[in-house]
Design an enzyme around this catalytic site. Sequence first.
Site: not given
Ligand code: EPU
Length: 429
Positions: A22-23, A117, A122, A314, A406
């Site tokens: 999915k991701n 969230c 996030r 995850d 989801r």
């Molecule tokens: N963060 C920041 N600033 C930003 C972006 C992120 O401080 O601009 C922080 C976040 O708050 C967090 C960390 O950096 O503490 C990592 O967040 P990341 O941005 O990597 O998360 P994401 O890209 O929004 C994806 C996955 C998540 C998974 C995270 C971490 C998708 C759609 N989602 O989210 O998946 O937990 O990476 O590996 O790819 C799930 O599948 O259940 C899920 C939540």
Amino acid sequence: MDAFRIQGGRRLKGTVRVSGSKNAALPLMAAALMAEDTVKLQDVPRLSDIAHLVMLLESLGCDVKHGEDRTMEIKVVDEGNSLAEYDIVRKMRASICVLGPLLGKRGEASVSMPGGCPIGDRPVDIHLRGLQALGADIELEGGIIHARAKKLQGTRIFMGGPFGSTVLGTINVMSAAAVAKGTTVLEQVACEPEVVDVANLLNAMGASIHGAGSPRITIDGVESLTGADHRVIADRIEAGTWIMTAAITNGDLQIENCPVDCLMAALDRLDEIGVSVDIPTGADAMRATVSVGSARRLEPVFITTQPHPGFPTDLQAQIMALLTLADGNSMITEKIFPDRYMHVPELARMGANLYRQGPSVMVSGVKKLVGAPVMASDLRASAGLVMAGLAAKGQTTVNRVYHIDRGYEKLDEKLKSVGAEIERIPSSA
Ligand code: EPU
């Protein structure tokens, strides 16, 4: 809202196939916004998050076909609307993944700012900083991020943040930079396999991206991108969930399409717990068929979630469910989303012995879990609760399983096929 009713105590036995990730699929679909022609993706799982992104892409002028055979074809037919509305973004935060592709291709993008969230704060500051460094003007107005740039310009950008880098932020900036003028160097980027998968698709579309999967990505901008045909990587989190489900039910599962190469940290911890994963010699490390067996006595371990290749956040809820039945005290520390612990009080309702202090939880193993009604709060927490229900004595009802729909394709049906006693109770019942 549907619920799962589970009768615990069955040993799972048989074969399950892991779906496409999915991701990875979500940002791959978004990358199709940049193509001049059709992008064809294979193994796109049929999930509600995917359906939400299809709706969003359609609203952004794409013609999308998602077949029963899990192939998806995406073609941009109208570039008139570049606004991702709140109504869709609030249902799925990952909608932010259209920001970079839209800005790169159309020179403008408006995406509603994702809100709260259940897994914690996030922010998207690193996404925005990266796009600004490429020359975009960014304004926040009425809860909407407006990004504009006549022509993005390659540069060197530091992408680290307080919790490591960002997966979707890296993908957004990398995608926009693919069509920027000149060379972009992204430092301290996310190394997750999903980033590599998107880079591979963009390269197949004609981009020139090097180093994805390492902390530095170099992108030589090109004028435009074409269509391409690409198979989505297997879902490493679903695979890890199946391995842990086999272990918690003391089962005997064969898992097909298992990307063992992406699961090294989890396999290391599982080995210490006493769960053995047999990987045949010469197996395709991204799509192996593995067998899982486990010792009757599970050893306690210490686990810290980290960016890839560390232990993934995850899989934190699922391994916590498993450790509730280990023989001793385990410690879990969450370094990515320090508040991602909504499952803790629910597991406690089933007899787990858990003590949380800030970002860490001590899990004191108990002899058995007992069935109870519990509430799913997010996708992975829900998976942990289903696992606990499968191992518990008696009946567990996991409410609000739309979270599971989801991200886990037909989880109840797959579980039934390997001997679980699980029933979906429709919300109308
Ligand atoms: N963060 C920041 N600033 C930003 C972006 C992120 O401080 O601009 C922080 C976040 O708050 C967090 C960390 O950096 O503490 C990592 O967040 P990341 O941005 O990597 O998360 P994401 O890209 O929004 C994806 C996955 C998540 C998974 C995270 C971490 C998708 C759609 N989602 O989210 O998946 O937990 O990476 O590996 O790819 C799930 O599948 O259940 C899920 C939540």
